[in-house]
Design a protein around this motif. Structure first.
Motif, PDB file in Angstrom:
ATOM      1  N   GLY A 112     -42.167   3.213  20.382  1.00  0.00           N
ATOM      2  CA  GLY A 112     -43.197   4.236  19.403  1.00  0.00           C
ATOM      3  C   GLY A 112     -42.038   4.575  18.400  1.00  0.00           C
ATOM      4  N   ALA A 113     -42.292   6.036  17.955  1.00  0.00           N
ATOM      5  CA  ALA A 113     -41.606   6.711  17.039  1.00  0.00           C
ATOM      6  C   ALA A 113     -40.455   7.429  17.576  1.00  0.00           C
ATOM      7  N   PHE A 114     -39.366   7.603  16.915  1.00  0.00           N
ATOM      8  CA  PHE A 114     -38.398   8.359  17.418  1.00  0.00           C
ATOM      9  C   PHE A 114     -38.774   9.695  16.711  1.00  0.00           C
ATOM     10  N   THR A 115     -38.812  11.038  17.251  1.00  0.00           N
ATOM     11  CA  THR A 115     -39.511  11.836  16.740  1.00  0.00           C
ATOM     12  C   THR A 115     -38.667  13.300  16.607  1.00  0.00           C
ATOM     13  N   HIS A 167     -34.448   3.481  14.411  1.00  0.00           N
ATOM     14  CA  HIS A 167     -35.785   2.728  14.456  1.00  0.00           C
ATOM     15  C   HIS A 167     -35.434   1.181  14.053  1.00  0.00           C
ATOM     16  N   ASP A 168     -34.728   1.292  12.631  1.00  0.00           N
ATOM     17  CA  ASP A 168     -34.554  -0.138  11.950  1.00  0.00           C
ATOM     18  C   ASP A 168     -33.387  -0.974  12.930  1.00  0.00           C
ATOM     19  N   ALA A 169     -32.592  -0.269  13.346  1.00  0.00           N
ATOM     20  CA  ALA A 169     -31.291  -0.868  14.112  1.00  0.00           C
ATOM     21  C   ALA A 169     -31.810  -1.218  15.444  1.00  0.00           C
ATOM     22  N   PHE A 170     -32.647  -0.556  16.049  1.00  0.00           N
ATOM     23  CA  PHE A 170     -33.297  -0.830  17.455  1.00  0.00           C
ATOM     24  C   PHE A 170     -34.301  -2.144  17.196  1.00  0.00           C
ATOM     25  N   GLY A 171     -35.001  -2.202  16.056  1.00  0.00           N
ATOM     26  CA  GLY A 171     -35.862  -3.137  15.703  1.00  0.00           C
ATOM     27  C   GLY A 171     -36.780  -3.621  16.766  1.00  0.00           C
ATOM     28  N   GLU A 172     -37.430  -2.622  17.789  1.00  0.00           N
ATOM     29  CA  GLU A 172     -38.663  -2.950  18.306  1.00  0.00           C
ATOM     30  C   GLU A 172     -39.450  -1.895  18.295  1.00  0.00           C
ATOM     31  N   ASP A 173     -40.769  -2.035  18.638  1.00  0.00           N
ATOM     32  CA  ASP A 173     -41.647  -0.899  18.592  1.00  0.00           C
ATOM     33  C   ASP A 173     -41.788  -0.318  19.861  1.00  0.00           C
ATOM     34  N   ARG A 174     -41.533  -0.787  21.012  1.00  0.00           N
ATOM     35  CA  ARG A 174     -41.689  -0.520  22.210  1.00  0.00           C
ATOM     36  C   ARG A 174     -41.757   0.942  22.553  1.00  0.00           C
ATOM     37  N   GLY A 176     -36.001  12.149  21.073  1.00  0.00           N
ATOM     38  CA  GLY A 176     -37.229  12.565  21.380  1.00  0.00           C
ATOM     39  C   GLY A 176     -38.310  11.390  21.090  1.00  0.00           C
ATOM     40  N   LEU A 177     -39.103  10.860  21.947  1.00  0.00           N
ATOM     41  CA  LEU A 177     -40.033  10.026  21.670  1.00  0.00           C
ATOM     42  C   LEU A 177     -41.431  10.190  21.623  1.00  0.00           C
ATOM     43  N   SER A 178     -42.263   9.360  21.047  1.00  0.00           N
ATOM     44  CA  SER A 178     -43.591   9.416  20.837  1.00  0.00           C
ATOM     45  C   SER A 178     -44.544   9.101  21.951  1.00  0.00           C
ATOM     46  N   ARG A 179     -43.696   8.182  22.895  1.00  0.00           N
ATOM     47  CA  ARG A 179     -44.512   7.823  24.227  1.00  0.00           C
ATOM     48  C   ARG A 179     -43.341   7.598  25.333  1.00  0.00           C
ATOM     49  N   PRO A 180     -43.920   7.541  26.732  1.00  0.00           N
ATOM     50  CA  PRO A 180     -42.951   7.703  27.713  1.00  0.00           C
ATOM     51  C   PRO A 180     -42.057   6.195  27.607  1.00  0.00           C
ATOM     52  N   HIS A 181     -40.702   6.601  28.077  1.00  0.00           N
ATOM     53  CA  HIS A 181     -39.765   5.527  28.033  1.00  0.00           C
ATOM     54  C   HIS A 181     -39.948   4.305  29.267  1.00  0.00           C
ATOM     55  N   GLN A 182     -40.550   4.798  30.217  1.00  0.00           N
ATOM     56  CA  GLN A 182     -40.969   3.913  31.286  1.00  0.00           C
ATOM     57  C   GLN A 182     -39.659   3.479  32.309  1.00  0.00           C
ATOM     58  N   GLY A 183     -38.688   4.424  32.147  1.00  0.00           N
ATOM     59  CA  GLY A 183     -37.612   3.930  33.014  1.00  0.00           C
ATOM     60  C   GLY A 183     -36.799   2.977  32.517  1.00  0.00           C
TER      61      GLY A 183
END
Ligand SMILES: Cc1cc2nc3c(=O)[nH]c(=O)nc-3n(C[C@H](O)[C@H](O)[C@H](O)COP(=O)(O)OP(=O)(O)OC[C@H]3O[C@@H](n4cnc5c(N)ncnc54)[C@H](O)[C@@H]3O)c2cc1C
Length: 396
Positions: free
Chosen positions: A262-265, A253-260, A197-204
């Protein structure tokens, strides 16, 4: 035992490959197809076979074109997320490659569908087709070669067919009974999957991130959710699988290393798959053909396994369309020959790409970075790459 009943084509295995082939054969005019599956196919419409578990499948634009011919795209897209952008990068390095649907003049690069929904759509279509007889749950006991086909023994009866199809997965018994050896290459790596789950849309956007430990993919799902496929050595995946949920999401989150994103909820059930790559030494013998995971199972790095299989099956069904003797080896060999180049390219690429991206130093590391930068800067190259990755390249 009574006289065996006859079906022109018997498919053993009712997973993604077996069901898709049954529908494609009927679409190309096969009068009758019998599909035998070892486990109960569904409970209240929910598929139960191993193909249709908690995973999700990224369907390429080419696969959607094939499924469109069967009228399945509308029901699939009712519960699928479009892939508008694919972003490929190496963590901690410069350069990334982006493929954008609008630049390729496509409505979408592909779509991600949860396997349970994919299974439901395929099963509903098979159930609605009077020409597909499904026998499940049923274990095939043995197969015996006849002069012009095969005899298939079930516990309670015998069937004969002109063409026998092994679609019973990587550990195919039918392939064994046909006397076709297979090579199994255990990579020592596992894939761990979960819905996140994400805190913001994934934008496809579908993200493919190459880490020192192996590739990590995050694919868009319906709602603010993504499907994670995280691959690494078995010891690494053991550690990840044992982490409590919050610690796992922090590690992701650390492995992905990008903040685009948002948070993984939150996250769903974690499941893992050993990455054993299977390659059958032949895909056709007189009156029999081997398809899907029974023919080739791939590293899931670029989500190509079922996409490659669908291209195989579409051509197989097309080749057999209108032919009275579907088991004729010269016809089956025509299909196998026409599929050799695509199969070889995709299985080599999915084998070597994770290795190539693991190399940290030396000439390969440099070439790889240049490759990513070039892909991002040179639209022609990117389009050619995208066309192949999306299953739209010439001849596929
Ligand atoms: C983690 C992961 C992620 C993936 N992601 C993607 C993706 O995004 N895109 C993509 O294109 N591909 C993807 N794939 C690949 C895809 O899942 C496979 O291509 C697909 O499952 C192959 O289906 P199949 O029907 O050949 O085999 P299977 O799924 O193994 O099905 C075989 C069927 O045969 C049945 N069976 C077995 N033995 C018998 C018997 N003796 N008698 C009768 N029935 C029998 C089984 O019960 C089963 O139903 C992924 C794979 C993995 C592991």
């Amino acid at each position: 035992m009574s006289t065996p009943s006859h079906s022109p084509v018997i498919i053993v295995g009712g997973g993604m490959a077996g069901l898709a082939l049954a529908l494609l054969l009927r679409h190309h005019g096969q009068p009758g197809v019998t599909l035998i599956e070892a486990v109960t196919l569904a409970d209240n419409g929910d598929p139960l076979t191993p193909s249709f578990d908690a995973r999700s499948t990224a369907l390429s634009a080419g696969s959607l074109n094939i499924l469109e011919r069967l009228g399945l795209v509308a029901p699939l897209l009712a519960q699928a997320a479009a892939i508008d952008i694919v972003d490929v990068s190496r963590r901690g390095r410069l350069g990334h490659a982006r493929m954008v649907a609008a630049e390729e003049k496509l409505p979408r690069l592909g779509a991600v569908v949860e396997n349970r929904w994919l299974g439901r759509v395929l099963l509903d279509a098979a159930a609605a087709d009077q020409g597909i007889e499904v026998i499940a749950p049923m274990q095939v006991q043995s197969v015996r070669r006849l002069t012009s086909g095969y005899q298939v023994a079930l516990p309670d009866r015998e069937l004969t067919c002109d063409l026998l199809v092994a679609a019973d997965g990587a550990h195919s018994r039918v392939r064994e009974w046909l006397g076709i050896p297979a090579h199994h290459d255990d990579t020592g790596h596992d894939a761990l999957i979960a819905n996140i789950g994400l805190s913001r849309p994934h934008q496809g956007i579908a993200w493919e991130r190459f880490l020192d430990t192996g590739p990590l993919a995050l694919l868009p799902l319906t709602g603010e959710r993504m499907a994670l496929v995280w691959t690494g050595t078995r010891a690494h995946i053991d550690r990840l699988a044992a982490l409590p949920q919050d610690a796992f999401l922090d590690a992701l989150h650390d492995a992905f290393g990008e903040d685009r994103l948002g948070a993984f909820t939150h996250m769903g059930e974690r499941q893992r798959y050993p990455l054993v790559l299977t390659h059958a030494s032949a895909q056709a013998v007189p009156h029999a053909v081997v398809v899907g995971n029974a023919a080739h199972s791939l590293h899931p790095v670029a989500g190509q396994g079922f996409n490659l299989t669908l291209r195989d099956l579409a051509l197989l069904a097309h080749t057999l369309g209108g032919i009275n003797a579907p088991g004729d080896l010269s016809v089956l060999n025509r299909y196998v020959t026409a599929r050799t180049a695509d199969q070889a390219l995709v299985s080599q690429a999915s084998r070597w790409v994770p290795e190539l991206f693991r190399v940290r130093f030396g000439p390969f590391a440099h070439t790889r970075q240049l490759g990513l930068v070039a892909l991002d800067l040179w639209p022609g190259l990117r389009s050619a790459f995208a066309a192949r990755a999306m299953g739209l390249a010439h001849g596929q």
